[in-house]
Design a protein around this motif. Structure first.
Motif, mmCIF file in Angstrom:
data_model
loop_
_atom_site.group_PDB
_atom_site.id
_atom_site.type_symbol
_atom_site.label_atom_id
_atom_site.label_comp_id
_atom_site.label_asym_id
_atom_site.label_seq_id
_atom_site.Cartn_x
_atom_site.Cartn_y
_atom_site.Cartn_z
ATOM 1 N N GLY A 544 0.807 -1.213 0.000
ATOM 2 C CA GLY A 544 0.000 0.000 0.000
ATOM 3 C C GLY A 544 0.835 1.256 0.000
ATOM 4 N N TRP A 545 1.992 1.237 0.691
ATOM 5 C CA TRP A 545 2.863 2.419 0.720
ATOM 6 C C TRP A 545 3.357 2.795 -0.674
ATOM 7 N N ILE A 546 3.716 1.804 -1.470
ATOM 8 C CA ILE A 546 4.241 2.147 -2.801
ATOM 9 C C ILE A 546 3.112 2.336 -3.823
ATOM 10 N N THR A 547 1.987 1.657 -3.624
ATOM 11 C CA THR A 547 0.863 1.850 -4.553
ATOM 12 C C THR A 547 0.279 3.251 -4.409
ATOM 13 N N PHE A 548 0.157 3.718 -3.167
ATOM 14 C CA PHE A 548 -0.410 5.047 -2.914
ATOM 15 C C PHE A 548 0.676 6.071 -2.606
ATOM 16 N N TYR A 549 1.886 5.843 -3.128
ATOM 17 C CA TYR A 549 2.994 6.774 -2.895
ATOM 18 C C TYR A 549 2.652 8.149 -3.476
ATOM 19 N N LYS A 550 2.716 9.166 -2.633
ATOM 20 C CA LYS A 550 2.374 10.552 -2.989
ATOM 21 C C LYS A 550 0.915 10.699 -3.401
ATOM 22 N N LYS A 551 0.079 9.773 -2.975
ATOM 23 C CA LYS A 551 -1.360 9.851 -3.266
ATOM 24 C C LYS A 551 -2.172 9.973 -1.973
ATOM 25 N N THR A 552 -1.509 10.356 -0.873
ATOM 26 C CA THR A 552 -2.161 10.376 0.436
ATOM 27 C C THR A 552 -2.355 11.805 0.930
ATOM 28 N N VAL A 553 -3.383 12.003 1.710
ATOM 29 C CA VAL A 553 -3.603 13.265 2.415
ATOM 30 C C VAL A 553 -3.633 12.937 3.913
ATOM 31 N N ALA A 554 -2.887 13.715 4.706
ATOM 32 C CA ALA A 554 -2.768 13.443 6.141
ATOM 33 C C ALA A 554 -4.018 13.898 6.878
ATOM 34 N N LEU A 555 -4.576 13.017 7.678
ATOM 35 C CA LEU A 555 -5.733 13.337 8.508
ATOM 36 C C LEU A 555 -5.261 13.754 9.900
ATOM 37 N N ASP A 556 -6.137 14.425 10.620
ATOM 38 C CA ASP A 556 -5.843 14.774 12.012
ATOM 39 C C ASP A 556 -5.627 13.488 12.804
ATOM 40 N N ARG A 557 -4.605 13.476 13.668
ATOM 41 C CA ARG A 557 -4.247 12.265 14.400
ATOM 42 C C ARG A 557 -5.326 11.848 15.399
#
Length: 620
Positions: A544-557
């Motif tokens: 998942g890390w490489i499939t969605f590499y630079k495709k993520t948005v950080a949510l509030d922790r």
């Protein structure tokens, strides 16, 4: 003639009288002088005679020769260390013994004399200094200006305040240290046991000497005394005496085995053996924990069998769920969980619906395998999720999935990593073709708060909303190079080793953006590459890390806290503030190896008085 003899007798008698009387007079005069000069010394000599019996008694003990032997480490024990454990009578005995020590009395007398001499010197010096201050200091003060005196007074006041604060802090530290739990004596006793065992190993096998028997007896006494104690205050009143006896036995052993180099070598060998035993036991614990994590608990297996039998006793029309028209409505809040665990699915659904302000807008999609489909369906038929809509599907119903050949060769035999349910997350747009957004849960999560706000997240053209694990010092801190092989040229060129890692468990997906970027095809491309050479460790997370590499948005922790399945030190405040708690790791909340302090967050969403749970002996 007679006259001559008479004079001779008188002369002889006179000489005899003088020889008797003169020594008496001389001795009496000498004694008078000596009495006036040496009365004090004579009294001190007499006081030393008072304790001669004790000295003779000590000299009666046979002393061993110590020539050529290395003196053992002297350990001084103070009775005050075990003062609470002694009775009042023992305190009196100790004080009486101390008062009978003539050497201590003589030393105290000499110390008092020395202190009096020092005080006299100090007082004389202080008198001279005071005299100097009275005569010279006023002249110097008159020379100084008034502002300078005020400044000096302020400096002195500041110094006094600082010194008072330091003294207060020191007193506070002393008080706090006195309240801390002390275990110094326990550690010292454990060290004595280790030394005794080392000396026993020097004795030839089968030897039954007095020293060997004595050491074995001392070891048993110390081990019984220590028991399971963790602090000195719980030790028995005889602990100090047994420590003294052990030290005496160790001193005898040091005379019998004076070779320090052999002793050091033996202790190193014992340390190495102990470390190997600890390492072996840890490996065994890890193995058993992993076996327990892969094994279905007996109660859960029983529950599945009971529900499956009940499901097949129903008529076909009784197996349908209400409100099936809502399952494809994109205006509703859609949640999904892929699992083969009945209780896990029940907790995820119950916690999500019960914390929602608008449960009628919730649609839950549960995907499982054909083996567990009847049991999970029967559970929610018996326990419907209130106003929410639920859909139960089997992965075997997705005919299009067979063309992808998802179960390619993996580097692990663990079914948790190689199952199709674990990799189904990379086919979300195909599983839910009519939806635009969806929140995917792992089956080991619990929802604690309303999640409506999560749907308002600005995705910024990204595909997946994640909680990043990039805060150093936390147990969950990760970089992607921890699970991905950056020694491979392709990986090193295409990805950044310092990129932030993130966790599955609770993720918001923009399915429209996913379809536009065709990420499912990218996933299968990497999956084919790993079948030829090792690019990452087994599991769907590095993929998942490489499939969605630079495709993520950080949510509030605060949306998602992880670690409840392996870390027993997650802060309570973080758990209570989190909207979703995640039992990631092998210690799942439904297993016997769960972290006990976190079980309550999971178990409160199950009704343990349910008849099926009672029949299968499933309880908190």
């Amino acid at each position: 003639m007679k006259q001559f003899r008479r004079c001779q007798r008188i002369l002889i008698l006179s000489l005899l009288s003088f020889s008797v009387i003169a020594p008496i007079i001389f001795v009496s005069h000498k004694l008078k002088v000596l009495t006036s000069i040496g009365r004090k010394e004579s009294i001190e000599d007499l006081s030393s005679i008072k304790y001669r019996s004790n000295i003779l008694r000590l000299n009666a003990v046979e002393q061993e020769s110590v020539e050529g032997l290395e003196e053992p480490k002297q350990v001084v024990y103070k009775d005050k260390d075990f003062l609470p454990a002694f009775s009042s009578s023992s305190k009196k005995n100790i004080s009486s013994e101390d008062s009978g020590d003539a050497d201590d009395i003589r030393a105290n007398h000499e110390r008092r004399e020395h202190q009096r001499f020092q005080q006299e010197k100090i007082s004389s010096v202080a008198g001279e200094e005071e005299k100097f201050n009275q005569t010279m200091v006023p002249h110097v003060l008159n020379i100084q200006s008034q502002p300078q005196r005020k400044a000096d007074e302020k400096i002195e006041q500041t110094k006094r305040e600082q010194s008072s604060k330091k003294a207060a802090r020191h007193d506070h530290n002393v008080r706090s240290q006195s309240h801390k739990v002390s275990n110094e004596k326990i550690k010292e006793m454990e060290d004595q046991v280790v030394r005794a065992k080392a000396y026993l190993n020097f004795a030839p096998p089968g030897r039954k000497s007095h020293l060997v028997k004595e050491l074995k007896l001392r070891i048993k006494e110390m081990e019984r005394t220590i028991g399971e104690a963790t602090k000195d205050s719980v030790l028995s009143s005889s602990a100090l005496q047994k420590m003294r006896h052990m030290e005496s036995s160790l001193s005898k052993a040091s005379r019998v085995f004076p070779d320090c180099s052999a002793m050091a070598a033996k202790l190193r060998a014992m340390t190495y053996t102990a470390e190997e035993q600890v390492r072996s036991q840890r490996n065994q614990v890890d193995y058993l924990v992993n076996v327990a994590a892969r094994t279905t608990p007996k109660g859960l297996h029983c529950l599945s069998m009971q529900l499956t039998a009940k499901f097949f006793s129903l008529q076909p029309e009784e197996r349908k769920f209400p409100d099936e028209k809502n399952v494809n409505d994109p205006k509703l809040y859609h949640y999904a969980v892929f699992s083969d665990n009945v209780l896990a699915c029940a907790v995820v659904v119950n916690s999500t619906v019960s914390t929602s302000m608008e449960p009628e807008k919730i649609v839950f999609h549960v995907v499982t395998n054909s083996l567990n489909l009847p049991a999970i369906s029967m559970w929610f038929l018996l326990n419907p999720p209130g106003k929410a809509t639920i859909q139960i599907q089997s992965i075997e119903s997705f005919k299009w999935l067979s063309k992808y050949n998802t179960l390619m060769k993996q580097t692990s035999s663990d079914p948790r990593y190689t199952s199709e349910l674990n990799h189904l997350r990379f086919h979300l747009p195909d599983v839910f073709p009519a939806l635009n957004k969806i929140v995917l849960f792992d089956h080991d999560v619990v929802v604690q708060r309303e999640l409506t706000g999560l749907w308002k997240t600005n995705m910024k053209g990204k595909v997946i909303g994640v909680i990043e694990n990039c805060q150093e010092g936390e147990v969950s801190f990760h970089k992607i190079d921890m699970l991905i092989n950056f020694s491979d040229p392709f990986i090193a060129k295409k990805f950044d080793a310092s990129a932030c890692a993130w966790a599955f468990g609770m993720n918001l997906f923009d399915l429209q953006e996913w379809r536009r970027q065709n990420l499912t095809a990218i996933y299968h491309k990497y999956l084919q590459m790993v079948s030829k050479r090792p690019l990452w460790m087994a599991g769907s997370l590095p993929l998942g890390w490489i499939t969605f590499y630079k495709k993520t948005v950080a949510l509030d922790r605060r949306w998602h806290v992880v670690g409840l399945g392996y870390d027993s030190s997650v802060e309570q405040g973080n758990i209570q503030r989190a909207a979703v708690v995640h039992y990631d790791g092998v210690r799942k909340p439904w297993s016997d190896i769960a972290v006990g302090r976190y079980s309550g967050y999971w178990s409160k969403f199950l009704k343990y008085d349910h008849p099926y749970l009672q029949q299968c002996n499933i309880h908190e």
